[in-house]
Scaffold this motif. Structure first.
Motif, mmCIF file in Angstrom:
data_model
loop_
_atom_site.group_PDB
_atom_site.id
_atom_site.type_symbol
_atom_site.label_atom_id
_atom_site.label_comp_id
_atom_site.label_asym_id
_atom_site.label_seq_id
_atom_site.Cartn_x
_atom_site.Cartn_y
_atom_site.Cartn_z
ATOM 1 N N GLN A 25 -8.257 -3.192 -2.977
ATOM 2 C CA GLN A 25 -9.157 -4.326 -3.156
ATOM 3 C C GLN A 25 -10.052 -4.128 -4.380
ATOM 4 O OE1 GLN A 25 -10.971 -4.376 0.722
ATOM 5 N NE2 GLN A 25 -9.680 -6.057 1.410
ATOM 6 N N GLU A 26 -10.462 -2.891 -4.629
ATOM 7 C CA GLU A 26 -11.265 -2.618 -5.822
ATOM 8 C C GLU A 26 -10.443 -2.806 -7.088
ATOM 9 O OE1 GLU A 26 -13.172 1.190 -5.741
ATOM 10 O OE2 GLU A 26 -13.801 0.916 -3.660
ATOM 11 N N THR A 82 0.830 -1.208 0.000
ATOM 12 C CA THR A 82 0.000 0.000 0.000
ATOM 13 C C THR A 82 0.862 1.255 0.000
ATOM 14 O OG1 THR A 82 -0.234 -0.187 2.403
ATOM 15 C CG2 THR A 82 -2.039 -1.034 1.074
ATOM 16 N N SER A 137 -4.964 3.320 -0.653
ATOM 17 C CA SER A 137 -5.522 2.731 0.557
ATOM 18 C C SER A 137 -5.869 1.263 0.307
ATOM 19 C CB SER A 137 -6.780 3.487 0.989
ATOM 20 O OG SER A 137 -7.811 3.259 0.061
ATOM 21 N N LEU A 138 -6.068 0.523 1.379
ATOM 22 C CA LEU A 138 -6.363 -0.897 1.268
ATOM 23 C C LEU A 138 -7.690 -1.142 0.560
ATOM 24 C CD1 LEU A 138 -5.420 -3.720 1.933
ATOM 25 C CD2 LEU A 138 -6.528 -3.518 4.151
ATOM 26 N N SER A 139 -8.699 -0.329 0.847
ATOM 27 C CA SER A 139 -10.000 -0.524 0.203
ATOM 28 C C SER A 139 -9.915 -0.251 -1.300
ATOM 29 C CB SER A 139 -11.060 0.368 0.845
ATOM 30 O OG SER A 139 -10.668 1.720 0.772
ATOM 31 N N LYS A 140 -9.166 0.777 -1.679
ATOM 32 C CA LYS A 140 -8.982 1.078 -3.105
ATOM 33 C C LYS A 140 -8.198 -0.037 -3.780
ATOM 34 C CE LYS A 140 -9.043 3.802 -6.713
ATOM 35 N NZ LYS A 140 -10.236 3.882 -7.528
ATOM 36 N N LYS A 144 -9.929 -6.416 -8.352
ATOM 37 C CA LYS A 144 -11.094 -7.008 -9.031
ATOM 38 C C LYS A 144 -11.149 -6.624 -10.506
ATOM 39 C CE LYS A 144 -13.765 -7.160 -4.809
ATOM 40 N NZ LYS A 144 -14.844 -6.559 -4.044
#
Length: 66
Positions: free
Chosen positions: A42-43, A31, A37-40, A46
């Motif tokens: 993860q997106e 990161t 960020s971690l959430s971004k 995908k």
């Protein structure tokens, strides 16, 4: 039942925590290098094309630094 101050002064703190800087986790390194960020992150994973572009960009910047 000593006070916290006395316990600290005498150095009688129990536990297994190591001294020094905290270890950097593998995911923290990713990161940080991708500046995301971690959430971004993860997106992005995908979406295969977005992930490929991001990894290529980081690899290119790492080559320039060395």
């Amino acid at each position: 039942a000593d006070s916290l101050e006395k316990t600290l002064m005498l150095g009688k703190i129990e536990g297994r925590r190591r001294r020094g800087r905290q270890r950097t986790r593998w995911l923290d390194g990713i990161t940080d290098s991708m500046d995301v960020s971690l959430s971004k992150l993860q997106e992005m994973v995908k979406d295969r094309e977005a992930w490929r572009v991001a990894v290529h960009g980081v690899a290119k910047s790492q080559i320039r630094l060395s």
